[in-house]
Motif scaffolding. Structure first.
Motif, short mmCIF file in Angstrom:
data_model
loop_
_atom_site.label_atom_id
_atom_site.label_comp_id
_atom_site.label_asym_id
_atom_site.label_seq_id
_atom_site.Cartn_x
_atom_site.Cartn_y
_atom_site.Cartn_z
N TYR A 49 0.85 -1.19 0.00
CA TYR A 49 0.00 0.00 0.00
C TYR A 49 0.88 1.24 0.00
O TYR A 49 1.76 1.39 0.86
CB TYR A 49 -0.92 0.00 1.22
CG TYR A 49 -1.79 1.23 1.35
CD1 TYR A 49 -2.46 1.76 0.26
CD2 TYR A 49 -1.95 1.85 2.59
CE1 TYR A 49 -3.28 2.87 0.38
CE2 TYR A 49 -2.77 2.97 2.72
CZ TYR A 49 -3.42 3.48 1.61
OH TYR A 49 -4.22 4.59 1.74
N ALA A 50 0.66 2.10 -0.98
CA ALA A 50 1.41 3.35 -1.11
C ALA A 50 0.44 4.51 -0.92
O ALA A 50 -0.15 4.99 -1.89
CB ALA A 50 2.09 3.42 -2.47
N PRO A 51 0.23 4.96 0.32
CA PRO A 51 -0.79 5.98 0.56
C PRO A 51 -0.54 7.28 -0.19
O PRO A 51 -1.49 7.90 -0.69
CB PRO A 51 -0.76 6.18 2.09
CG PRO A 51 0.51 5.57 2.56
CD PRO A 51 0.86 4.50 1.58
N GLU A 52 0.73 7.70 -0.29
CA GLU A 52 1.02 8.96 -1.00
C GLU A 52 0.72 8.87 -2.49
O GLU A 52 0.47 9.89 -3.14
CB GLU A 52 2.49 9.37 -0.80
CG GLU A 52 2.87 9.71 0.63
CD GLU A 52 3.50 8.54 1.34
OE1 GLU A 52 4.21 8.75 2.33
OE2 GLU A 52 3.29 7.37 0.90
N LEU A 53 0.74 7.65 -3.00
CA LEU A 53 0.47 7.45 -4.42
C LEU A 53 -0.99 7.05 -4.68
O LEU A 53 -1.39 6.88 -5.83
CB LEU A 53 1.39 6.37 -4.99
CG LEU A 53 2.89 6.61 -4.83
CD1 LEU A 53 3.69 5.47 -5.44
CD2 LEU A 53 3.31 7.93 -5.43
N GLY A 54 -1.76 6.87 -3.61
CA GLY A 54 -3.16 6.50 -3.77
C GLY A 54 -3.34 5.16 -4.45
O GLY A 54 -4.29 4.96 -5.21
N THR A 55 -2.45 4.21 -4.15
CA THR A 55 -2.52 2.93 -4.85
C THR A 55 -2.13 1.79 -3.94
O THR A 55 -1.44 1.98 -2.93
CB THR A 55 -1.61 2.95 -6.10
OG1 THR A 55 -1.97 1.90 -6.99
CG2 THR A 55 -0.14 2.81 -5.73
#
Length: 216
Positions: A143-149
């Protein structure tokens, strides 16, 4: 290879490689998504599938921080040792998939263990390890929260959960993983899968009960 600019200097690169998947005495032709997360200086590869030359070409002159394996099925790890050796980078895998790894690479071992909740950093963004067993015992999503993905490997696809009809898999377990670890993410989160097209959490969440009914 395609690229999608993201937060800050980080971007997501994508290529599709082709090869085979073998398990339980069968072999199938497959196309795999290979994802690269980084910037112009450093990068992680998610699932080194089939074609080391193509993956290393996508890495280019960047420092490869590691090869993250979402699970141990051979189509997701077959090129990992070669990419690792040529780039001087470690291979990361959840230890619960060590038996699957050994089916493909009996004389090699991953370099490091992925753990639930672990945070990997690249190009100023976080890749958070979510242990999501079911498709395999050691399956993880990133999960990459800063990338929204979220990079879902073979846990969640457009249209439902990954396959659970072969050894080392469990349908109730994968549904619980998706329910507890993925459908709790923001609905706009883009799901970048191990095969096929991307989707979003919001598009998949309403169908949970349908998947459960189909699974029974």
């Amino acid at each position: 290879m395609s690229s999608a600019p993201q937060a800050g200097g980080a971007r997501i690169d994508h290529l599709v490689t082709s090869g085979t998947f073998s398990l339980d005495g069968g072999t199938w032709e497959v196309d795999n998504n290979v994802w690269l997360v980084g910037d112009d200086r450093e990068v992680y590869v998610i699932d080194a599938a089939h074609d080391a030359d193509a993956i290393l070409e996508a890495v280019g002159g960047r420092r490869l921080l590691g090869i993250i394996s979402t699970h141990g099925h051979d189509d997701h790890i077959d090129a990992a040792p070669e990419v690792a050796e040529r780039a001087g980078a470690p291979v990361l895998l959840h230890p619960a998939d060590s038996e699957l790894w050994k089916l493909r690479h009996p004389d090699l071992r991953p370099d490091a263990a992925l753990t639930d909740g672990e945070s990997l950093q690249v190009a100023g963004v976080e890749l958070r390890v979510l242990h999501t067993p079911g498709h395999s015992p050691g399956a993880v999503c990133l999960y990459a929260p800063e990338l929204g993905t979220v990079f879902s490997g073979d846990t969640l696809f457009q249209g439902g959960p990954g396959a659970t009809g072969r050894s080392f898999s469990s349908f109730p377990t994968i549904v619980e993983s998706i329910r507890e670890r993925l459908l709790t993410l923001p609905p706009e989160t883009v799901v970048r899968t191990g095969h096929g097209d991307s989707t979003t959490i919001g598009d998949e969440a309403p169908h949970l009960e349908e998947w459960i009914a189909r699974g029974h």
